[in-house]
Design a protein around this motif. Structure first.
Motif, PDB file in Angstrom:
ATOM      1  N   SER A   1       0.833  -1.214   0.000  1.00 11.77           N
ATOM      2  CA  SER A   1       0.000   0.000   0.000  1.00 11.77           C
ATOM      3  C   SER A   1       0.861   1.255   0.000  1.00 11.77           C
ATOM      4  O   SER A   1       0.557   2.232  -0.704  1.00 11.77           O
ATOM      5  CB  SER A   1      -0.958  -0.003   1.197  1.00 11.77           C
ATOM      6  N   LYS A   2       1.960   1.239   0.738  1.00 14.29           N
ATOM      7  CA  LYS A   2       2.866   2.391   0.757  1.00 14.29           C
ATOM      8  C   LYS A   2       3.500   2.598  -0.612  1.00 14.29           C
ATOM      9  O   LYS A   2       3.634   3.741  -1.083  1.00 14.29           O
ATOM     10  CB  LYS A   2       3.951   2.166   1.830  1.00 14.29           C
ATOM     11  N   LEU A   3       3.860   1.518  -1.278  1.00  7.86           N
ATOM     12  CA  LEU A   3       4.470   1.603  -2.600  1.00  7.86           C
ATOM     13  C   LEU A   3       3.479   2.182  -3.608  1.00  7.86           C
ATOM     14  O   LEU A   3       3.829   3.069  -4.389  1.00  7.86           O
ATOM     15  CB  LEU A   3       4.932   0.214  -3.053  1.00  7.86           C
ATOM     16  N   ARG A   4       2.250   1.701  -3.576  1.00  9.44           N
ATOM     17  CA  ARG A   4       1.247   2.199  -4.517  1.00  9.44           C
ATOM     18  C   ARG A   4       0.979   3.689  -4.319  1.00  9.44           C
ATOM     19  O   ARG A   4       0.888   4.441  -5.292  1.00  9.44           O
ATOM     20  CB  ARG A   4      -0.052   1.423  -4.353  1.00  9.44           C
ATOM     21  N   THR A   5       0.825   4.112  -3.085  1.00  3.38           N
ATOM     22  CA  THR A   5       0.536   5.537  -2.855  1.00  3.38           C
ATOM     23  C   THR A   5       1.726   6.410  -3.226  1.00  3.38           C
ATOM     24  O   THR A   5       1.548   7.511  -3.732  1.00  3.38           O
ATOM     25  CB  THR A   5       0.146   5.797  -1.388  1.00  3.38           C
TER      26      THR A   5
ATOM     27  N   PRO B   1       4.141  18.475  -2.478  1.00  3.54           N
ATOM     28  CA  PRO B   1       5.265  18.804  -1.585  1.00  3.54           C
ATOM     29  C   PRO B   1       5.683  17.641  -0.676  1.00  3.54           C
ATOM     30  O   PRO B   1       6.777  17.659  -0.109  1.00  3.54           O
ATOM     31  CB  PRO B   1       4.738  19.977  -0.760  1.00  3.54           C
ATOM     32  N   ASN B   2       4.849  16.622  -0.555  1.00  5.58           N
ATOM     33  CA  ASN B   2       5.160  15.501   0.345  1.00  5.58           C
ATOM     34  C   ASN B   2       5.837  14.325  -0.372  1.00  5.58           C
ATOM     35  O   ASN B   2       6.002  13.271   0.220  1.00  5.58           O
ATOM     36  CB  ASN B   2       3.880  14.998   1.010  1.00  5.58           C
ATOM     37  N   VAL B   3       6.214  14.497  -1.632  1.00  5.50           N
ATOM     38  CA  VAL B   3       6.793  13.396  -2.404  1.00  5.50           C
ATOM     39  C   VAL B   3       8.098  12.920  -1.783  1.00  5.50           C
ATOM     40  O   VAL B   3       8.301  11.714  -1.580  1.00  5.50           O
ATOM     41  CB  VAL B   3       7.010  13.813  -3.880  1.00  5.50           C
ATOM     42  N   SER B   4       8.987  13.816  -1.485  1.00  2.28           N
ATOM     43  CA  SER B   4      10.298  13.397  -0.960  1.00  2.28           C
ATOM     44  C   SER B   4      10.159  12.714   0.397  1.00  2.28           C
ATOM     45  O   SER B   4      10.885  11.751   0.688  1.00  2.28           O
ATOM     46  CB  SER B   4      11.253  14.586  -0.872  1.00  2.28           C
ATOM     47  N   THR B   5       9.220  13.166   1.219  1.00  4.39           N
ATOM     48  CA  THR B   5       8.993  12.523   2.518  1.00  4.39           C
ATOM     49  C   THR B   5       8.424  11.123   2.315  1.00  4.39           C
ATOM     50  O   THR B   5       8.840  10.170   2.994  1.00  4.39           O
ATOM     51  CB  THR B   5       8.017  13.354   3.367  1.00  4.39           C
ATOM     52  N   ALA B   6       7.482  11.001   1.392  1.00  2.00           N
ATOM     53  CA  ALA B   6       6.880   9.693   1.117  1.00  2.00           C
ATOM     54  C   ALA B   6       7.905   8.723   0.553  1.00  2.00           C
ATOM     55  O   ALA B   6       7.912   7.535   0.904  1.00  2.00           O
ATOM     56  CB  ALA B   6       5.708   9.851   0.152  1.00  2.00           C
ATOM     57  N   VAL B   7       8.780   9.213  -0.318  1.00  2.00           N
ATOM     58  CA  VAL B   7       9.831   8.356  -0.889  1.00  2.00           C
ATOM     59  C   VAL B   7      10.800   7.906   0.206  1.00  2.00           C
ATOM     60  O   VAL B   7      11.210   6.738   0.246  1.00  2.00           O
ATOM     61  CB  VAL B   7      10.572   9.084  -2.033  1.00  2.00           C
ATOM     62  N   ALA B   8      11.152   8.809   1.100  1.00  2.00           N
ATOM     63  CA  ALA B   8      12.052   8.449   2.201  1.00  2.00           C
ATOM     64  C   ALA B   8      11.412   7.377   3.090  1.00  2.00           C
ATOM     65  O   ALA B   8      12.077   6.417   3.507  1.00  2.00           O
ATOM     66  CB  ALA B   8      12.412   9.678   3.015  1.00  2.00           C
ATOM     67  N   GLU B   9      10.122   7.530   3.375  1.00  2.00           N
ATOM     68  CA  GLU B   9       9.421   6.532   4.197  1.00  2.00           C
ATOM     69  C   GLU B   9       9.333   5.189   3.473  1.00  2.00           C
ATOM     70  O   GLU B   9       9.501   4.134   4.084  1.00  2.00           O
ATOM     71  CB  GLU B   9       8.020   7.029   4.545  1.00  2.00           C
ATOM     72  N   LEU B  10       9.067   5.247   2.159  1.00  2.00           N
ATOM     73  CA  LEU B  10       8.992   4.014   1.382  1.00  2.00           C
ATOM     74  C   LEU B  10      10.342   3.302   1.373  1.00  2.00           C
ATOM     75  O   LEU B  10      10.408   2.074   1.542  1.00  2.00           O
ATOM     76  CB  LEU B  10       8.546   4.296  -0.050  1.00  2.00           C
ATOM     77  N   ARG B  11      11.407   4.050   1.169  1.00  2.00           N
ATOM     78  CA  ARG B  11      12.736   3.431   1.164  1.00  2.00           C
ATOM     79  C   ARG B  11      13.067   2.819   2.516  1.00  2.00           C
ATOM     80  O   ARG B  11      13.644   1.731   2.595  1.00  2.00           O
ATOM     81  CB  ARG B  11      13.800   4.452   0.764  1.00  2.00           C
ATOM     82  N   GLU B  12      12.699   3.502   3.590  1.00  2.28           N
ATOM     83  CA  GLU B  12      12.945   2.964   4.923  1.00  2.28           C
ATOM     84  C   GLU B  12      12.146   1.685   5.151  1.00  2.28           C
ATOM     85  O   GLU B  12      12.678   0.683   5.635  1.00  2.28           O
ATOM     86  CB  GLU B  12      12.580   4.013   5.977  1.00  2.28           C
ATOM     87  N   ASN B  13      10.860   1.709   4.779  1.00  3.99           N
ATOM     88  CA  ASN B  13      10.019   0.519   4.942  1.00  3.99           C
ATOM     89  C   ASN B  13      10.501  -0.639   4.075  1.00  3.99           C
ATOM     90  O   ASN B  13      10.544  -1.781   4.532  1.00  3.99           O
ATOM     91  CB  ASN B  13       8.558   0.843   4.588  1.00  3.99           C
ATOM     92  N   SER B  14      10.843  -0.327   2.841  1.00  6.79           N
ATOM     93  CA  SER B  14      11.290  -1.408   1.951  1.00  6.79           C
ATOM     94  C   SER B  14      12.629  -1.979   2.395  1.00  6.79           C
ATOM     95  O   SER B  14      12.835  -3.196   2.338  1.00  6.79           O
ATOM     96  CB  SER B  14      11.365  -0.914   0.505  1.00  6.79           C
ATOM     97  N   ASN B  15      13.539  -1.135   2.863  1.00  5.07           N
ATOM     98  CA  ASN B  15      14.827  -1.631   3.362  1.00  5.07           C
ATOM     99  C   ASN B  15      14.647  -2.534   4.572  1.00  5.07           C
ATOM    100  O   ASN B  15      15.289  -3.576   4.689  1.00  5.07           O
ATOM    101  CB  ASN B  15      15.764  -0.480   3.696  1.00  5.07           C
ATOM    102  N   SER B  16      13.780  -2.145   5.491  1.00  2.00           N
ATOM    103  CA  SER B  16      13.555  -2.979   6.670  1.00  2.00           C
ATOM    104  C   SER B  16      12.844  -4.276   6.290  1.00  2.00           C
ATOM    105  O   SER B  16      13.151  -5.342   6.831  1.00  2.00           O
ATOM    106  CB  SER B  16      12.778  -2.218   7.736  1.00  2.00           C
ATOM    107  N   TRP B  17      11.904  -4.211   5.326  1.00  2.00           N
ATOM    108  CA  TRP B  17      11.199  -5.419   4.877  1.00  2.00           C
ATOM    109  C   TRP B  17      12.182  -6.390   4.239  1.00  2.00           C
ATOM    110  O   TRP B  17      12.169  -7.580   4.546  1.00  2.00           O
ATOM    111  CB  TRP B  17      10.097  -5.035   3.881  1.00  2.00           C
ATOM    112  N   VAL B  18      13.024  -5.870   3.349  1.00  2.00           N
ATOM    113  CA  VAL B  18      13.998  -6.730   2.674  1.00  2.00           C
ATOM    114  C   VAL B  18      15.000  -7.298   3.677  1.00  2.00           C
ATOM    115  O   VAL B  18      15.324  -8.485   3.638  1.00  2.00           O
ATOM    116  CB  VAL B  18      14.720  -5.947   1.547  1.00  2.00           C
TER     117      VAL B  18
ATOM    118  N   PRO C   1      14.489  11.669  -5.347  1.00  2.00           N
ATOM    119  CA  PRO C   1      13.163  11.367  -4.808  1.00  2.00           C
ATOM    120  C   PRO C   1      12.016  12.133  -5.477  1.00  2.00           C
ATOM    121  O   PRO C   1      10.865  11.745  -5.337  1.00  2.00           O
ATOM    122  CB  PRO C   1      13.277  11.747  -3.330  1.00  2.00           C
ATOM    123  N   THR C   2      12.326  13.181  -6.200  1.00  2.00           N
ATOM    124  CA  THR C   2      11.243  13.946  -6.820  1.00  2.00           C
ATOM    125  C   THR C   2      11.037  13.592  -8.286  1.00  2.00           C
ATOM    126  O   THR C   2      10.101  14.088  -8.913  1.00  2.00           O
ATOM    127  CB  THR C   2      11.523  15.459  -6.701  1.00  2.00           C
ATOM    128  N   ALA C   3      11.879  12.734  -8.851  1.00  2.00           N
ATOM    129  CA  ALA C   3      11.748  12.355 -10.259  1.00  2.00           C
ATOM    130  C   ALA C   3      10.593  11.371 -10.417  1.00  2.00           C
ATOM    131  O   ALA C   3      10.526  10.369  -9.701  1.00  2.00           O
ATOM    132  CB  ALA C   3      13.041  11.723 -10.761  1.00  2.00           C
TER     133      ALA C   3
END
Length: 173
Positions: free
Chosen positions: A82-86, A95-112, A146-148
């Motif tokens: 769900s985090k990846l899709r959003t 304006p929240n794209v970079s924050t969302a990308v940072a959270e996604l990377r953190e979640n995905s790194n911990s999941w992996v 993160p903004t691309a």
């Protein structure tokens, strides 16, 4: 033609001088090792002793990793989906794209990091597809920032992998 001295049998060959041999003694072969060999042996002994002490010290305090339960894996994988899709469907001007990308990377790194070590999960199609999708997203954001925005073809492939992973997850695969 051949030389006359080689053909005639009357010539006598000169004898070679005798070979002088050095006397060998048994004490030379049984002498104690030299100082450099002693130093190497002491160093080797010290290093092996130190390694064994450190290894046993650190291994005693290491707790074994417990396998994650199936329910926990399903729950955390659905959260990452769900985090990846959003995150990948967000507008690049948000304006929240970079924050969302940072959270996604953190979640995905911990999941992996958590599930990559689980031997039982490595054969699951849900894990493989999810890992592939997370790798593609992380690689994009690492390369382009993160903004691309993610290109349409890549986004479609990632969403397809996520859908297949979600279906496999619901089937218990």
């Amino acid at each position: 033609m051949a030389s006359p001295t080689l053909i005639t049998p009357t010539s006598t060959p000169k004898s070679l001088p005798p070979i002088k041999t050095k006397p060998t003694t048994i004490s030379a072969t049984l002498s104690p090792p030299t100082t450099s060999t002693t130093v190497h042996n002491r160093r080797r002994e010290f290093l092996s002793t130190t390694a064994s002490i450190l290894t046993t010290t650190f291994l005693v305090h290491v707790t074994p990793a417990f396998a994650a339960s199936d329910e926990e894996y399903v729950k955390e994988t659905e959260e990452v989906i769900s985090k990846l899709r959003t995150t990948i469907t967000m507008d690049k001007n948000d304006p929240n794209v970079s924050t969302a990308v940072a959270e996604l990377r953190e979640n995905s790194n911990s999941w992996v990091a958590k599930y990559r070590r689980e031997k039982a999960l490595l054969a699951r199609t849900s894990f493989r597809d999810m890992y592939s999708a997370l790798n593609a997203v992380s690689g994009h954001y690492i390369s382009f920032g993160p903004t691309a925005p993610i290109p349409a073809k890549r986004r479609a492939r990632i969403l397809e992998e996520v859908e297949v992973a979600e279906k496999s997850l619901k089937r218990g695969r």
